[in-house]
Design an enzyme around this catalytic site. Structure first.
Site, PDB file in Angstrom:
ATOM      1  N   ASP A  35       0.851  -1.194   0.000  1.00 13.27           N
ATOM      2  CA  ASP A  35       0.000   0.000   0.000  1.00 13.27           C
ATOM      3  C   ASP A  35       0.885   1.242   0.000  1.00 13.27           C
ATOM      4  O   ASP A  35       1.909   1.295   0.686  1.00 13.27           O
ATOM      5  CB  ASP A  35      -0.917  -0.008   1.229  1.00 13.27           C
ATOM      6  CG  ASP A  35      -2.073   0.961   1.089  1.00 13.27           C
ATOM      7  OD1 ASP A  35      -3.224   0.502   0.973  1.00 13.27           O
ATOM      8  OD2 ASP A  35      -1.838   2.192   1.073  1.00 13.27           O
ATOM      9  N   ILE A  36       0.475   2.245  -0.761  1.00 19.40           N
ATOM     10  CA  ILE A  36       1.274   3.465  -0.887  1.00 19.40           C
ATOM     11  C   ILE A  36       1.268   4.275   0.408  1.00 19.40           C
ATOM     12  O   ILE A  36       2.186   5.053   0.666  1.00 19.40           O
ATOM     13  CB  ILE A  36       0.760   4.307  -2.092  1.00 19.40           C
ATOM     14  CG1 ILE A  36       1.823   5.263  -2.584  1.00 19.40           C
ATOM     15  CG2 ILE A  36      -0.537   5.031  -1.745  1.00 19.40           C
ATOM     16  CD1 ILE A  36       1.521   5.869  -3.945  1.00 19.40           C
ATOM     17  N   ASN A  96     -12.925  -3.423   1.843  1.00 20.25           N
ATOM     18  CA  ASN A  96     -13.994  -2.429   1.876  1.00 20.25           C
ATOM     19  C   ASN A  96     -14.789  -2.499   0.581  1.00 20.25           C
ATOM     20  O   ASN A  96     -14.202  -2.571  -0.502  1.00 20.25           O
ATOM     21  CB  ASN A  96     -13.395  -1.028   2.051  1.00 20.25           C
ATOM     22  CG  ASN A  96     -12.666  -0.878   3.369  1.00 20.25           C
ATOM     23  OD1 ASN A  96     -13.189  -1.263   4.408  1.00 20.25           O
ATOM     24  ND2 ASN A  96     -11.456  -0.337   3.333  1.00 20.25           N
ATOM     25  N   GLU A 104     -12.360   3.278  -1.601  1.00 20.86           N
ATOM     26  CA  GLU A 104     -11.815   4.368  -2.414  1.00 20.86           C
ATOM     27  C   GLU A 104     -11.505   3.921  -3.830  1.00 20.86           C
ATOM     28  O   GLU A 104     -11.637   4.712  -4.768  1.00 20.86           O
ATOM     29  CB  GLU A 104     -10.540   4.906  -1.757  1.00 20.86           C
ATOM     30  CG  GLU A 104     -10.793   5.603  -0.423  1.00 20.86           C
ATOM     31  CD  GLU A 104      -9.508   6.040   0.260  1.00 20.86           C
ATOM     32  OE1 GLU A 104      -8.417   5.824  -0.311  1.00 20.86           O
ATOM     33  OE2 GLU A 104      -9.597   6.572   1.379  1.00 20.86           O
ATOM     34  N   VAL A 105     -11.028   2.717  -3.979  1.00 21.41           N
ATOM     35  CA  VAL A 105     -10.627   2.240  -5.306  1.00 21.41           C
ATOM     36  C   VAL A 105     -11.591   1.133  -5.738  1.00 21.41           C
ATOM     37  O   VAL A 105     -11.677   0.089  -5.076  1.00 21.41           O
ATOM     38  CB  VAL A 105      -9.177   1.708  -5.286  1.00 21.41           C
ATOM     39  CG1 VAL A 105      -8.773   1.231  -6.678  1.00 21.41           C
ATOM     40  CG2 VAL A 105      -8.215   2.779  -4.783  1.00 21.41           C
ATOM     41  N   HIS A 109      -9.963  -5.322  -3.710  1.00 23.13           N
ATOM     42  CA  HIS A 109      -8.642  -5.517  -3.102  1.00 23.13           C
ATOM     43  C   HIS A 109      -8.821  -5.969  -1.671  1.00 23.13           C
ATOM     44  O   HIS A 109      -9.734  -5.548  -0.974  1.00 23.13           O
ATOM     45  CB  HIS A 109      -7.794  -4.252  -3.170  1.00 23.13           C
ATOM     46  CG  HIS A 109      -8.484  -3.010  -2.692  1.00 23.13           C
ATOM     47  ND1 HIS A 109      -9.428  -2.358  -3.452  1.00 23.13           N
ATOM     48  CD2 HIS A 109      -8.380  -2.310  -1.542  1.00 23.13           C
ATOM     49  CE1 HIS A 109      -9.868  -1.302  -2.795  1.00 23.13           C
ATOM     50  NE2 HIS A 109      -9.263  -1.262  -1.614  1.00 23.13           N
ATOM     51  N   MET A 110      -7.914  -6.818  -1.246  1.00 27.23           N
ATOM     52  CA  MET A 110      -7.860  -7.266   0.145  1.00 27.23           C
ATOM     53  C   MET A 110      -6.661  -6.597   0.795  1.00 27.23           C
ATOM     54  O   MET A 110      -5.545  -6.689   0.287  1.00 27.23           O
ATOM     55  CB  MET A 110      -7.694  -8.795   0.192  1.00 27.23           C
ATOM     56  CG  MET A 110      -7.786  -9.379   1.584  1.00 27.23           C
ATOM     57  SD  MET A 110      -9.469  -9.338   2.235  1.00 27.23           S
ATOM     58  CE  MET A 110     -10.235 -10.668   1.292  1.00 27.23           C
ATOM     59  N   HIS A 111      -6.918  -5.884   1.893  1.00 23.01           N
ATOM     60  CA  HIS A 111      -5.820  -5.336   2.691  1.00 23.01           C
ATOM     61  C   HIS A 111      -5.338  -6.439   3.631  1.00 23.01           C
ATOM     62  O   HIS A 111      -6.147  -7.026   4.366  1.00 23.01           O
ATOM     63  CB  HIS A 111      -6.294  -4.177   3.573  1.00 23.01           C
ATOM     64  CG  HIS A 111      -6.815  -2.979   2.854  1.00 23.01           C
ATOM     65  ND1 HIS A 111      -6.095  -1.804   2.733  1.00 23.01           N
ATOM     66  CD2 HIS A 111      -8.005  -2.740   2.249  1.00 23.01           C
ATOM     67  CE1 HIS A 111      -6.811  -0.908   2.084  1.00 23.01           C
ATOM     68  NE2 HIS A 111      -7.984  -1.442   1.783  1.00 23.01           N
TER      69      HIS A 111
HETATM   70  P1  5GP Z   1      -9.894   1.293   0.080  1.00 19.76           P
HETATM   71  O1  5GP Z   1     -10.280   2.501   0.870  1.00 19.76           O
HETATM   72  O2  5GP Z   1     -10.439   1.363  -1.323  1.00 19.76           O
HETATM   73  O3  5GP Z   1     -10.216   0.015   0.790  1.00 19.76           O
HETATM   74  O4  5GP Z   1      -8.325   1.300   0.011  1.00 19.76           O
HETATM   75  C1  5GP Z   1      -7.589   1.812  -1.054  1.00 19.76           C
HETATM   76  C2  5GP Z   1      -6.120   1.718  -0.695  1.00 19.76           C
HETATM   77  O5  5GP Z   1      -5.366   1.921  -1.853  1.00 19.76           O
HETATM   78  C3  5GP Z   1      -5.662   2.738   0.358  1.00 19.76           C
HETATM   79  O6  5GP Z   1      -5.107   2.068   1.475  1.00 19.76           O
HETATM   80  C4  5GP Z   1      -4.615   3.562  -0.409  1.00 19.76           C
HETATM   81  O7  5GP Z   1      -3.516   3.945   0.411  1.00 19.76           O
HETATM   82  C5  5GP Z   1      -4.202   2.629  -1.520  1.00 19.76           C
HETATM   83  N1  5GP Z   1      -3.759   3.289  -2.741  1.00 19.76           N
HETATM   84  C6  5GP Z   1      -4.388   4.288  -3.403  1.00 19.76           C
HETATM   85  N2  5GP Z   1      -3.707   4.622  -4.501  1.00 19.76           N
HETATM   86  C7  5GP Z   1      -2.624   3.801  -4.541  1.00 19.76           C
HETATM   87  C8  5GP Z   1      -1.529   3.678  -5.456  1.00 19.76           C
HETATM   88  O8  5GP Z   1      -1.421   4.377  -6.464  1.00 19.76           O
HETATM   89  N3  5GP Z   1      -0.606   2.721  -5.177  1.00 19.76           N
HETATM   90  C9  5GP Z   1      -0.709   1.920  -4.072  1.00 19.76           C
HETATM   91  N4  5GP Z   1       0.268   1.027  -3.889  1.00 19.76           N
HETATM   92  N5  5GP Z   1      -1.706   2.021  -3.191  1.00 19.76           N
HETATM   93  C10 5GP Z   1      -2.657   2.945  -3.425  1.00 19.76           C
END
Ligand code: 5GP
Length: 125
Positions: A35-36, A96, A104-105, A109-111
């Site tokens: 994660d970034i 999420n 957000e994306v 995706h699984m964290h």
């Molecule tokens: P969400 O809120 O959708 O569950 O999590 C999205 C995750 O994607 C966040 O933890 C965010 O830091 C990560 N993220 C967003 N943009 C990028 C990116 O360009 N590269 C990487 N490696 N992670 C990203």
């Protein structure tokens, strides 16, 4: 299901190689990268290469091969990163989906989070 996949999302761009990523593991059907904005010492995002919006979308419509590939990759990353709960204090897997979860994306995706105590899953209201 009626999910519509937006192929301009950031993870679709990562999969197409348009945006760099810090790859942790890659298989035929799955990509894992750091994660970034890591929220723990281990914070890996695991994504299928196919166009799935959420976890339920993936579980409903992915092939058996994709599902197994994803699950085995999760297990391999936990082992590689030393966070399996049988030999360490463990980890958390979060996905999420949608507005209530503040996704957000819009690419499933699984964290995978670990390496420090993570507290309760949700703050008690
Ligand atoms: P969400 O809120 O959708 O569950 O999590 C999205 C995750 O994607 C966040 O933890 C965010 O830091 C990560 N993220 C967003 N943009 C990028 C990116 O360009 N590269 C990487 N490696 N992670 C990203």
């Amino acid at each position: 299901m009626a999910y519509t996949y937006d192929d301009q999302n950031i993870f679709a761009k990562i999969l197409r190689g348009e945006i760099p990523n810090d790859t942790v593991m890659e298989t035929a059907h799955t990509l894992a990268f750091n994660d970034i904005t890591p929220q723990a010492p281990v914070h890996v995002l695991v994504i299928p290469k196919g166009p799935y919006v959420t976890y339920d979308h993936f579980c409903a419509e992915a092939s058996d091969v994709e599902l197994v590939d994803f699950a085995r990759t999760v297990a391999a990353i936990c082992a590689d990163r030393g966070v399996t709960a049988d030999t360490s204090p463990g980890f958390r897997a979060i996905s999420n989906a949608g507005d209530h979860a503040v996704q957000e994306v819009p690419h499933f995706h699984m964290h995978l989070l670990g390496g420090r105590p993570l507290g309760r899953m949700l703050a008690r209201a």
